[in-house]
Enzyme design. Structure first.
Site, PDB file in Angstrom:
ATOM      1  N   GLU A 256      58.146  45.865  33.781  1.00  0.00           N
ATOM      2  CA  GLU A 256      57.516  47.154  33.465  1.00  0.00           C
ATOM      3  C   GLU A 256      56.127  47.161  34.460  1.00  0.00           C
ATOM      4  O   GLU A 256      55.247  46.587  34.110  1.00  0.00           O
ATOM      5  CB  GLU A 256      57.056  47.452  32.139  1.00  0.00           C
ATOM      6  CG  GLU A 256      58.103  47.253  31.110  1.00  0.00           C
ATOM      7  CD  GLU A 256      59.268  48.179  31.297  1.00  0.00           C
ATOM      8  OE1 GLU A 256      58.802  49.400  31.660  1.00  0.00           O
ATOM      9  OE2 GLU A 256      60.352  48.195  30.806  1.00  0.00           O
ATOM     10  N   CYS A 293      49.899  53.368  32.051  1.00  0.00           N
ATOM     11  CA  CYS A 293      51.261  53.336  33.143  1.00  0.00           C
ATOM     12  C   CYS A 293      51.941  54.621  33.258  1.00  0.00           C
ATOM     13  O   CYS A 293      52.385  54.831  34.206  1.00  0.00           O
ATOM     14  CB  CYS A 293      52.035  52.339  32.632  1.00  0.00           C
ATOM     15  SG  CYS A 293      52.861  52.315  31.131  1.00  0.00           S
TER      16      CYS A 293
HETATM   17  P1  NAP Z   1      48.062  42.539  36.365  1.00  0.00           P
HETATM   18  O1  NAP Z   1      46.829  42.110  36.956  1.00  0.00           O
HETATM   19  O2  NAP Z   1      49.408  42.553  37.117  1.00  0.00           O
HETATM   20  O3  NAP Z   1      48.277  41.515  35.008  1.00  0.00           O
HETATM   21  C1  NAP Z   1      49.495  41.610  33.989  1.00  0.00           C
HETATM   22  C2  NAP Z   1      49.370  40.285  33.455  1.00  0.00           C
HETATM   23  O4  NAP Z   1      49.965  39.431  34.240  1.00  0.00           O
HETATM   24  C3  NAP Z   1      48.209  39.581  32.698  1.00  0.00           C
HETATM   25  O5  NAP Z   1      48.550  39.074  31.586  1.00  0.00           O
HETATM   26  C4  NAP Z   1      47.737  38.518  33.891  1.00  0.00           C
HETATM   27  O6  NAP Z   1      47.134  37.666  33.386  1.00  0.00           O
HETATM   28  C5  NAP Z   1      49.269  38.132  34.263  1.00  0.00           C
HETATM   29  N1  NAP Z   1      49.118  37.743  35.417  1.00  0.00           N
HETATM   30  C6  NAP Z   1      48.662  38.012  36.691  1.00  0.00           C
HETATM   31  N2  NAP Z   1      49.084  37.052  37.497  1.00  0.00           N
HETATM   32  C7  NAP Z   1      50.006  36.084  37.135  1.00  0.00           C
HETATM   33  C8  NAP Z   1      50.583  34.856  37.421  1.00  0.00           C
HETATM   34  N3  NAP Z   1      50.794  34.490  38.826  1.00  0.00           N
HETATM   35  N4  NAP Z   1      51.436  34.317  36.370  1.00  0.00           N
HETATM   36  C9  NAP Z   1      51.673  34.579  35.371  1.00  0.00           C
HETATM   37  N5  NAP Z   1      50.994  35.534  34.769  1.00  0.00           N
HETATM   38  C10 NAP Z   1      50.146  36.319  35.631  1.00  0.00           C
HETATM   39  O7  NAP Z   1      47.959  44.127  35.708  1.00  0.00           O
HETATM   40  P2  NAP Z   1      46.843  44.461  34.937  1.00  0.00           P
HETATM   41  O8  NAP Z   1      45.614  44.583  35.595  1.00  0.00           O
HETATM   42  O9  NAP Z   1      46.678  43.913  33.465  1.00  0.00           O
HETATM   43  O10 NAP Z   1      47.343  45.959  34.253  1.00  0.00           O
HETATM   44  C11 NAP Z   1      47.278  47.048  35.309  1.00  0.00           C
HETATM   45  C12 NAP Z   1      48.674  47.308  35.809  1.00  0.00           C
HETATM   46  O11 NAP Z   1      49.651  47.375  35.024  1.00  0.00           O
HETATM   47  C13 NAP Z   1      48.648  48.704  36.209  1.00  0.00           C
HETATM   48  O12 NAP Z   1      49.362  48.744  37.491  1.00  0.00           O
HETATM   49  C14 NAP Z   1      49.708  49.799  35.408  1.00  0.00           C
HETATM   50  O13 NAP Z   1      50.459  50.600  35.882  1.00  0.00           O
HETATM   51  C15 NAP Z   1      50.613  48.348  35.014  1.00  0.00           C
HETATM   52  N6  NAP Z   1      51.097  48.859  33.743  1.00  0.00           N
HETATM   53  C16 NAP Z   1      52.372  49.256  33.503  1.00  0.00           C
HETATM   54  C17 NAP Z   1      52.817  49.408  32.228  1.00  0.00           C
HETATM   55  C18 NAP Z   1      54.335  49.952  32.216  1.00  0.00           C
HETATM   56  O14 NAP Z   1      54.805  49.855  31.107  1.00  0.00           O
HETATM   57  N7  NAP Z   1      54.930  49.976  33.179  1.00  0.00           N
HETATM   58  C19 NAP Z   1      52.226  49.377  30.960  1.00  0.00           C
HETATM   59  C20 NAP Z   1      50.740  48.963  31.214  1.00  0.00           C
HETATM   60  C21 NAP Z   1      50.328  48.646  32.459  1.00  0.00           C
HETATM   61  P3  NAP Z   1      45.405  37.707  33.457  1.00  0.00           P
HETATM   62  O15 NAP Z   1      44.899  38.932  32.834  1.00  0.00           O
HETATM   63  O16 NAP Z   1      44.998  36.407  32.810  1.00  0.00           O
HETATM   64  O17 NAP Z   1      45.102  37.563  34.909  1.00  0.00           O
END
Ligand code: NAP
Length: 512
Positions: A256, A293
């Site tokens: 997602e 999101c």
């Molecule tokens: P993110 O930076 O992609 O991080 C998401 C999750 O992935 C976090 O738990 C992060 O851990 C983990 N992560 C990052 N790199 C990783 C890797 N190499 N290996 C394993 N895990 C990894 O996103 P965010 O900044 O938290 O959230 C914002 C984004 O999420 C926005 O683009 C938003 O649109 C999207 N979002 C989508 C939805 C949906 O349902 N479609 C819902 C909410 C948010 P760390 O925090 O430890 O880095």
């Protein structure tokens, strides 16, 4: 400072590193630290598969649904603590924290109730017995069996409660042990909720694990029969997709990701529709400071309505009070942290090169918050020639930012909405029923959810951005291509479809 431990092999274990500090985004206070350095993930995952999986599966669907009900009771009993954590760590006003906290509890309760009515078998049937030979002497029955691996649930920062429970509910109900990995910056709320559930001894050993911080090798210790449910940015999803466990070993991934969603005013520009659209856009821009999101990023309106809608939006946005969520009268709190503030400012700078600013809340005073807080008032952009500006359809500015876009005719509106290249949701405001139904069908392949608003449903509709457990959540293309929720459909991801081919007597025995 509070240390967020990890819960693996039914023990609370501190990471061996320095940890990442979690801050209050308004006052700048250091709140807690998260660290998962040095965890033995191979042992942790083996324990979850070998202990948690069988124990959960032995309970059957109704037994597991009852566990979800008990988790709801524990969370209800500790709610005030969760609101306090959200206030301090996410910078959200109470109404915004409720979307996360109450939304998570509501979703769990929904699956507890729906799960109580599920099959008394250890599997779910899928369709009917279908003959494979003449006279029905050999046939096939498809069934869904719970996966015997584990599910890693990786979540984004903006929903530390709802993001956890909307994944955990269908996984646990399916009988699948979960390893929860919250986003580090807001992991405290997830940690506290899981700690409360663990302390009540609700789940069998191995059923739940928690990893705070970002350990090396989170996916390395998986095997091909495990699954990953991810929510976050498209960039992180791309990194995960290229991991050998997913690319080569076939670990199932649901992603997602981000989305440039739209709200569309019908060509009839009915006055009530205008009012409903304006109200919803302002809500979506300001709830959780636009860090949703599903938030509305593009507002598509008939060309002749562009100026009046711009004025109405600007008037309403000017009344939004932004500042420290602890203070009375504040409608919108802060972004989650300073890194997110920088990311949103960078996004605004990109849009500024292509679009006009129709309303700039940054000129307003932020109330009762230090100047170096992560508060950012709303910014509304507009482009009069949307076909020439790909960035407004492409750049997700994850904050209180949206762009007003005029369309020439219905086909142009559909074409522009589809330029999001796969979105979570489009909401449409009109009294023209034919336009609404045609739009639902025209946008169906590019959107996970289409939300149609008429005057008749103005007081009861669930909102553009609210994700209900009964409805599908997810979207094609850049939205990640995933599906979550949608009622009991959500269980499919945590099951495997198997075709059982046999004679009629054996199939009758299987089906009981
Ligand atoms: P993110 O930076 O992609 O991080 C998401 C999750 O992935 C976090 O738990 C992060 O851990 C983990 N992560 C990052 N790199 C990783 C890797 N190499 N290996 C394993 N895990 C990894 O996103 P965010 O900044 O938290 O959230 C914002 C984004 O999420 C926005 O683009 C938003 O649109 C999207 N979002 C989508 C939805 C949906 O349902 N479609 C819902 C909410 C948010 P760390 O925090 O430890 O880095």
């Amino acid at each position: 400072m509070k240390k967020l431990s990890n819960y693996v092999q039914d023990r609370w274990v501190d990471g061996a590193g320095k940890g990442t500090v979690l801050y209050d985004p308004v006052q700048g206070t250091a709140l807690a630290s998260a660290d998962a350095t040095g965890l033995d993930l191979n042992a942790a995952y083996d324990w979850a598969r070998q202990s948690g999986g069988p124990a959960l599966r032995d309970l059957g669907y109704a037994g597991r649904a009852a566990l979800l009900g008990k988790i709801v009771d524990v969370l209800q009993a500790n709610k005030e603590k969760y609101y306090d954590i959200a206030l301090r760590n996410s910078g959200t006003v109470k109404a915004d924290s409720a979307i996360d906290i109450e939304g998570g509890i509501f979703t769990l309760s929904w699956y507890a109730k729906a799960g109580a009515k599920l099959s008394s078998q250890s599997f779910l049937t899928d369709g009917d017995v279908t003959p494979l030979a003449r006279d029905n002497v050999f046939a096939v029955q498809h069934i869904q069996v719970p996966i015997q691996g584990l599910a890693i649930l990786i979540n984004a920062f903006n929903f530390p409660s709802w993001g956890l429970w909307e994944k955990a509910a269908p996984a646990l109900l399916s009988g699948v042990p979960i390893v929860v990995k919250p986003a580090t910056s807001t992991a405290w709320l997830t940690y506290e909720m899981i700690r409360d559930v663990v302390e009540e001894g609700i789940l069998p050993p191995g059923a739940i694990s928690l990893i705070c911080g970002r350990p090396d090798g989170l996916l390395d210790a998986l095997n091909g029969l495990d699954i990953v449910s991810f929510t976050g940015s498209a960039d992180t999803a791309a990194t995960l997709r290229s991991h050998p466990r997913i690319l080569r070993d076939g670990v199932k991934l649901n992603a997602e990701t981000d989305s440039v969603n739209s709200a569309i005013l019908g060509p009839d520009a009915d006055p009530t529709s205008v009012e409903l659209l304006v109200r919803e856009v302002v809500r979506e821009l300001t709830i959780k400071s636009g860090q949703k999101c599903t938030a509305i990023r593009r507002i598509l309106v008939p060309e002749q309505s562009y100026d009046t809608i711009a004025q109405s939006l600007a008037q309403k946005l000017a009344k939004v009070t932004v500042g420290d969520p602890r203070q009375d009268g504040i409608r919108m709190g802060s972004l989650v942290n300073l890194a997110q503030l920088e990311a949103v400012r960078a996004g605004i700078a990109i849009l500024e090169q292509h679009a006009d600013i129709l309303f700039d809340g940054r000129e307003q005073l932020v109330i009762d918050a230090p100047t170096d807080s992560a508060c950012l008032p709303p910014v509304l952009f507009g482009v009069r020639q949307p076909d020439d500006h790909p960035t407004v359809h492409d750049v997700e500015v994850f904050g209180p930012v949206a762009t007003l876009i005029p369309y020439r005719d219905i086909n142009h509106a559909w074409q522009l909405a589809r330029r999001g290249m796969g979105s979570l949701v489009a909401s449409i405001y009109s009294e023209d029923k034919a336009f609404l139904t045609h739009t639902a069908l025209a946008l169906g392949d590019s959107h996970g959810r289409v939300h149609l608003v008429t005057a008749a449903v103005s007081k009861v509709h669930t909102g553009h951005g609210n994700v209900m457990p009964q409805s599908n959540h997810g979207g094609p293309g850049r939205a990640g291509g995933g599906d979550e929720l949608g009622g009991l459909r959500a269980l499919s991801f945590y099951h495997r479809l198997v075709a059982v081919q046999a004679g009629p007597e054996v199939l009758a025995d299987l089906l009981g």
